[in-house]
Design a protein around this motif. Structure first.
Motif, PDB file in Angstrom:
ATOM      1  N   PHE A   1      18.365  -8.452  -0.632  1.00 28.39           N
ATOM      2  CA  PHE A   1      18.199  -7.010  -0.848  1.00 28.39           C
ATOM      3  C   PHE A   1      19.470  -6.340  -1.369  1.00 28.39           C
ATOM      4  CE2 PHE A   1      14.833  -8.074   2.134  1.00 28.39           C
ATOM      5  CZ  PHE A   1      13.749  -7.395   1.608  1.00 28.39           C
TER       6      PHE A   1
ATOM      7  N   LYS B   1       7.665  -4.024  15.398  1.00 25.16           N
ATOM      8  CA  LYS B   1       7.895  -2.628  15.016  1.00 25.16           C
ATOM      9  C   LYS B   1       8.706  -1.891  16.098  1.00 25.16           C
ATOM     10  CE  LYS B   1       6.775  -1.240  11.522  1.00 25.16           C
ATOM     11  NZ  LYS B   1       7.379  -1.478  10.177  1.00 25.16           N
TER      12      LYS B   1
ATOM     13  N   TYR C   1       0.834  -1.210   0.000  1.00 26.54           N
ATOM     14  CA  TYR C   1       0.000   0.000   0.000  1.00 26.54           C
ATOM     15  C   TYR C   1       0.871   1.263   0.000  1.00 26.54           C
ATOM     16  CZ  TYR C   1      -3.414   3.377   1.893  1.00 26.54           C
ATOM     17  OH  TYR C   1      -4.201   4.466   2.106  1.00 26.54           O
TER      18      TYR C   1
ATOM     19  N   PRO D   1       7.580  -8.048   7.739  1.00 24.87           N
ATOM     20  CA  PRO D   1       6.921  -9.359   7.740  1.00 24.87           C
ATOM     21  C   PRO D   1       5.708  -9.310   8.670  1.00 24.87           C
ATOM     22  CG  PRO D   1       8.915  -9.420   9.085  1.00 24.87           C
ATOM     23  CD  PRO D   1       8.799  -8.027   8.549  1.00 24.87           C
ATOM     24  N   LEU D   2       4.529  -9.540   8.098  1.00 26.04           N
ATOM     25  CA  LEU D   2       3.311  -9.437   8.918  1.00 26.04           C
ATOM     26  C   LEU D   2       2.896 -10.797   9.477  1.00 26.04           C
ATOM     27  CD1 LEU D   2       1.450  -6.975   6.534  1.00 26.04           C
ATOM     28  CD2 LEU D   2       2.251  -6.447   8.840  1.00 26.04           C
TER      29      LEU D   2
ATOM     30  N   ASP E   1      13.276 -11.296  -0.213  1.00 26.27           N
ATOM     31  CA  ASP E   1      12.435 -11.719   0.913  1.00 26.27           C
ATOM     32  C   ASP E   1      13.199 -11.459   2.216  1.00 26.27           C
ATOM     33  OD1 ASP E   1      11.104 -13.281   2.921  1.00 26.27           O
ATOM     34  OD2 ASP E   1      10.201 -14.481   1.318  1.00 26.27           O
ATOM     35  N   ILE E   2      12.518 -10.900   3.187  1.00 27.80           N
ATOM     36  CA  ILE E   2      13.162 -10.603   4.475  1.00 27.80           C
ATOM     37  C   ILE E   2      13.714 -11.878   5.127  1.00 27.80           C
ATOM     38  CG2 ILE E   2      12.598  -9.914   6.863  1.00 27.80           C
ATOM     39  CD1 ILE E   2      10.928  -7.627   5.577  1.00 27.80           C
ATOM     40  N   TYR E   3      13.118 -13.014   4.794  1.00 28.55           N
ATOM     41  CA  TYR E   3      13.610 -14.269   5.368  1.00 28.55           C
ATOM     42  C   TYR E   3      14.916 -14.729   4.698  1.00 28.55           C
ATOM     43  CZ  TYR E   3       9.574 -14.700   8.342  1.00 28.55           C
ATOM     44  OH  TYR E   3       8.643 -14.482   9.333  1.00 28.55           O
TER      45      TYR E   3
ATOM     46  N   THR F   1      10.266   2.759   7.656  1.00 30.24           N
ATOM     47  CA  THR F   1       8.845   3.043   7.893  1.00 30.24           C
ATOM     48  C   THR F   1       8.430   2.354   9.194  1.00 30.24           C
ATOM     49  OG1 THR F   1       8.560   2.983   5.501  1.00 30.24           O
ATOM     50  CG2 THR F   1       6.550   3.080   6.840  1.00 30.24           C
TER      51      THR F   1
ATOM     52  N   GLY G   1       1.221   7.054  11.806  1.00 30.47           N
ATOM     53  CA  GLY G   1      -0.097   6.730  12.361  1.00 30.47           C
ATOM     54  C   GLY G   1      -0.843   5.800  11.430  1.00 30.47           C
TER      55      GLY G   1
ATOM     56  N   GLY H   1       4.308   1.375  -0.155  1.00 31.01           N
ATOM     57  CA  GLY H   1       5.417   1.260  -1.096  1.00 31.01           C
ATOM     58  C   GLY H   1       5.033   1.705  -2.501  1.00 31.01           C
TER      59      GLY H   1
ATOM     60  N   VAL I   1      10.465  -0.164   3.645  1.00 36.52           N
ATOM     61  CA  VAL I   1       9.018  -0.102   3.904  1.00 36.52           C
ATOM     62  C   VAL I   1       8.467  -1.487   4.252  1.00 36.52           C
ATOM     63  CG1 VAL I   1       6.802   0.637   2.929  1.00 36.52           C
ATOM     64  CG2 VAL I   1       8.894   1.812   2.229  1.00 36.52           C
TER      65      VAL I   1
ATOM     66  N   LEU J   1      10.178  -6.779  -4.440  1.00 33.68           N
ATOM     67  CA  LEU J   1       8.931  -7.524  -4.215  1.00 33.68           C
ATOM     68  C   LEU J   1       9.343  -8.927  -3.793  1.00 33.68           C
ATOM     69  CD1 LEU J   1       8.240  -5.452  -6.659  1.00 33.68           C
ATOM     70  CD2 LEU J   1       6.408  -7.033  -7.147  1.00 33.68           C
TER      71      LEU J   1
ATOM     72  N   LYS K   1       0.972  -7.844  -8.857  1.00 30.56           N
ATOM     73  CA  LYS K   1       1.865  -6.933  -8.122  1.00 30.56           C
ATOM     74  C   LYS K   1       2.863  -6.264  -9.068  1.00 30.56           C
ATOM     75  CE  LYS K   1       1.309  -9.009  -3.620  1.00 30.56           C
ATOM     76  NZ  LYS K   1       1.878  -9.274  -2.329  1.00 30.56           N
TER      77      LYS K   1
HETATM   78  N1  LIG Z   1      -0.782   1.070   6.773  1.00 30.38           N
HETATM   79  C1  LIG Z   1      -0.624   1.582   7.977  1.00 30.38           C
HETATM   80  O1  LIG Z   1      -1.581   2.051   8.617  1.00 30.38           O
HETATM   81  C2  LIG Z   1       0.760   1.661   8.577  1.00 30.38           C
HETATM   82  C3  LIG Z   1       0.945   2.458   9.714  1.00 30.38           C
HETATM   83  C4  LIG Z   1       2.214   2.555  10.273  1.00 30.38           C
HETATM   84  C5  LIG Z   1       3.279   1.876   9.712  1.00 30.38           C
HETATM   85  N2  LIG Z   1       3.062   1.096   8.633  1.00 30.38           N
HETATM   86  C6  LIG Z   1       4.220   0.380   8.072  1.00 30.38           C
HETATM   87  O2  LIG Z   1       4.304   0.648   6.697  1.00 30.38           O
HETATM   88  C7  LIG Z   1       4.918  -0.443   6.037  1.00 30.38           C
HETATM   89  C8  LIG Z   1       4.073  -0.845   4.847  1.00 30.38           C
HETATM   90  O3  LIG Z   1       2.793  -1.206   5.301  1.00 30.38           O
HETATM   91  P1  LIG Z   1       1.531  -1.195   4.319  1.00 30.38           P
HETATM   92  O4  LIG Z   1       0.414  -0.597   5.050  1.00 30.38           O
HETATM   93  O5  LIG Z   1       1.897  -0.666   3.001  1.00 30.38           O
HETATM   94  O6  LIG Z   1       1.224  -2.761   4.248  1.00 30.38           O
HETATM   95  P2  LIG Z   1       1.162  -3.782   3.037  1.00 30.38           P
HETATM   96  O7  LIG Z   1       0.423  -3.222   1.895  1.00 30.38           O
HETATM   97  O8  LIG Z   1       0.664  -5.062   3.620  1.00 30.38           O
HETATM   98  O9  LIG Z   1       2.679  -3.923   2.638  1.00 30.38           O
HETATM   99  C9  LIG Z   1       3.555  -4.763   3.326  1.00 30.38           C
HETATM  100  C10 LIG Z   1       4.741  -4.972   2.428  1.00 30.38           C
HETATM  101  O10 LIG Z   1       5.669  -5.790   3.127  1.00 30.38           O
HETATM  102  C11 LIG Z   1       6.129  -6.761   2.211  1.00 30.38           C
HETATM  103  N3  LIG Z   1       6.509  -7.987   2.916  1.00 30.38           N
HETATM  104  C12 LIG Z   1       5.764  -8.731   3.769  1.00 30.38           C
HETATM  105  N4  LIG Z   1       6.479  -9.794   4.188  1.00 30.38           N
HETATM  106  C13 LIG Z   1       7.679  -9.717   3.569  1.00 30.38           C
HETATM  107  C14 LIG Z   1       8.840 -10.537   3.561  1.00 30.38           C
HETATM  108  N5  LIG Z   1       8.913 -11.660   4.270  1.00 30.38           N
HETATM  109  N6  LIG Z   1       9.879 -10.146   2.797  1.00 30.38           N
HETATM  110  C15 LIG Z   1       9.832  -9.025   2.038  1.00 30.38           C
HETATM  111  N7  LIG Z   1       8.759  -8.213   1.998  1.00 30.38           N
HETATM  112  C16 LIG Z   1       7.706  -8.568   2.754  1.00 30.38           C
HETATM  113  C17 LIG Z   1       5.013  -7.020   1.247  1.00 30.38           C
HETATM  114  O11 LIG Z   1       5.635  -7.458   0.046  1.00 30.38           O
HETATM  115  P3  LIG Z   1       4.946  -8.298  -1.113  1.00 30.38           P
HETATM  116  O12 LIG Z   1       3.895  -7.399  -1.717  1.00 30.38           O
HETATM  117  O13 LIG Z   1       6.027  -8.622  -2.065  1.00 30.38           O
HETATM  118  O14 LIG Z   1       4.318  -9.503  -0.505  1.00 30.38           O
HETATM  119  C18 LIG Z   1       4.380  -5.657   1.120  1.00 30.38           C
HETATM  120  O15 LIG Z   1       4.962  -4.942   0.087  1.00 30.38           O
HETATM  121  C19 LIG Z   1       5.108  -1.527   7.083  1.00 30.38           C
HETATM  122  O16 LIG Z   1       6.429  -1.461   7.562  1.00 30.38           O
HETATM  123  C20 LIG Z   1       4.135  -1.121   8.184  1.00 30.38           C
HETATM  124  O17 LIG Z   1       4.562  -1.577   9.448  1.00 30.38           O
HETATM  125  C21 LIG Z   1       1.841   0.963   8.046  1.00 30.38           C
END
Ligand SMILES: NC(=O)c1ccc[n+]([C@@H]2O[C@H](COP(=O)([O-])OP(=O)(O)OC[C@H]3O[C@@H](n4cnc5c(N)ncnc54)[C@H](OP(=O)(O)O)[C@@H]3O)[C@@H](O)[C@H]2O)c1
Length: 343
Positions: A70, A177, A15, A86-87, A63-65, A129, A204, A17, A83, A35, A43
């Motif tokens: 990178f 985080k 979202y 890993p969720l 991949d972060i794993y 981020t 936020g 990124g 950005v 990615l 994607k």
């Molecule tokens: N949205 C919010 O409200 C919010 C608020 C504060 C902070 N944040 C932070 O902002 C960042 C992006 O969040 P978002 O809202 O954009 O969420 P998102 O759309 O779910 O994006 C998460 C990203 O992390 C990547 N990812 C997940 N697991 C991974 C792994 N094992 N290795 C490499 N990449 C991995 C995903 O990559 P793939 O697409 O390739 O799977 C995706 O691009 C995160 O760090 C989050 O903590 C978000």
């Protein structure tokens, strides 16, 4: 810095990124985006169809794993936006990773990315981020909330907030985080820092429109009160229990703030990033006032008892200006959900 920089964005199709990449390309920068799976057509297409992508966008699989993935994406860049996060604990099949959970994966992923930045010899600044879930104004001794929330606040990783332990995801995400951001800041400027500037932007809850073809999960949390979506509503309650009220920020302001941190001559350290700080009740009131067609969930969970002041001014003191207030963010979340057919 009018164009011409080479930058890396991890988590490029997410979202935040993807929105960030669109803005960077529009400014004429060359973007190395990572990615997890370059075979994921939706994607890849999301990014490939962005204006300027043909000439200025290079995609990498990482991949972060397997955090060494990178390294090639970071080579030759001046700025790195980390950005991705890993969720879900999901080591890929090909990964030899021994990480126990997302917390360890997140910290080790950051550590490896920071090392690649240092070894590149070209990266000037690493912008992470972060999230406000790491900046709770809860007191460490469990005796309630401080009077204000700002960059000095760190979420107590003990049982001060019972909500943290309600769902494994809340705990894992908050730990990951918080500990990753602490690691980033403590190693940014010490002898291992090697001149690399490290910025953490603790954002936020992010809402507004999206480039993705679905409502992002944080957008779903925004509209939980009018969607009667229990799971997303519980996340809103969690944020209020942890943070006193809910810090909100528009996707465009978040990405502008990232770029502001890149364009500053010299900057490092921690910055909270939110334009509004409102309670569940205030959010419900805004919906009820401006969107009378919806049945707004009226359950207030004690929000207004916590009269905590938003006292973070660091970003604005340096000249950053937010363009979206709470009402504008909610408006754009509603527009987005309507466009997606969710409302
Ligand atoms: N949205 C919010 O409200 C919010 C608020 C504060 C902070 N944040 C932070 O902002 C960042 C992006 O969040 P978002 O809202 O954009 O969420 P998102 O759309 O779910 O994006 C998460 C990203 O992390 C990547 N990812 C997940 N697991 C991974 C792994 N094992 N290795 C490499 N990449 C991995 C995903 O990559 P793939 O697409 O390739 O799977 C995706 O691009 C995160 O760090 C989050 O903590 C978000």
């Amino acid at each position: 810095m009018n164009g011409g920089c080479k930058v890396c964005v991890t988590g490029g199709s997410g979202y935040i990124g993807s929105w960030l990449i669109k803005k960077l390309l529009a400014k004429g920068h060359t973007v190395h985006a990572t990615l997890r799976d370059l075979k994921n057509e939706s994607k890849v297409e999301l990014l490939k169809k962005l204006p300027q992508s043909e000439d200025k966008l290079v995609l990498f699989e990482a991949d972060i794993y397997n955090p060494k993935d990178f390294h090639p994406a970071i080579q030759g860049c001046q700025f790195v936006f980390h950005v991705a996060t890993p969720l879900i604990h999901q080591p890929s099949a090909s990964s030899s990773s021994q990480y126990e959970d997302t917390v360890e994966a997140s910290i080790e992923g950051y550590r490896s990315i920071a090392l690649s930045c240092l070894r590149s010899g070209t990266v000037k600044r690493l912008i992470y981020t972060a999230s406000v879930v790491a900046a709770s104004p809860l007191k460490q001794d469990g005796s309630g909330f401080k009077d204000q929330i700002d960059e000095t606040c760190w979420t107590p990783l003990n049982h001060s907030c019972e909500y943290l332990y309600l769902e494994p995801f809340y705990k894992d995400y908050t730990y990951s985080k918080t500990l990753t951001e602490k690691h980033a800041l403590s190693h940014g400027n010490d002898e291992n820092g090697g001149g690399l500037e490290v910025v953490t932007l603790a954002c936020g809850l992010v809402g507004g429109d999206t480039l993705q073809s679905f409502t992002p999960s944080s957008g779903a949390v925004f509209i939980a009160q009018i969607m009667q979506n229990e799971k997303a509503y519980t996340s809103l309650k969690f944020l209020q229990e942890l943070l006193g009220k809910i810090p909100l920020v528009h996707i465009d302001d978040v990405c502008e703030a990232h770029i502001f941190c890149m364009e500053s001559t010299s900057i490092s350290g921690r910055f909270l990033c939110a334009s509004s700080y409102i309670s569940l009740q205030e959010m419900a009131n805004l919906y009820a006032l401006h969107y009378p067609e919806f049945n707004v969930k009226q359950e207030y969970e004690d929000g207004l008892k916590k009269d905590i002041k938003w006292a973070s001014t660091k970003l604005c003191d340096r000249g950053f200006v937010y363009r979206y207030d709470a009402k504008m963010i909610l408006d754009d979340c509603i527009k987005c959900a309507r466009r997606m057919g969710d409302l």
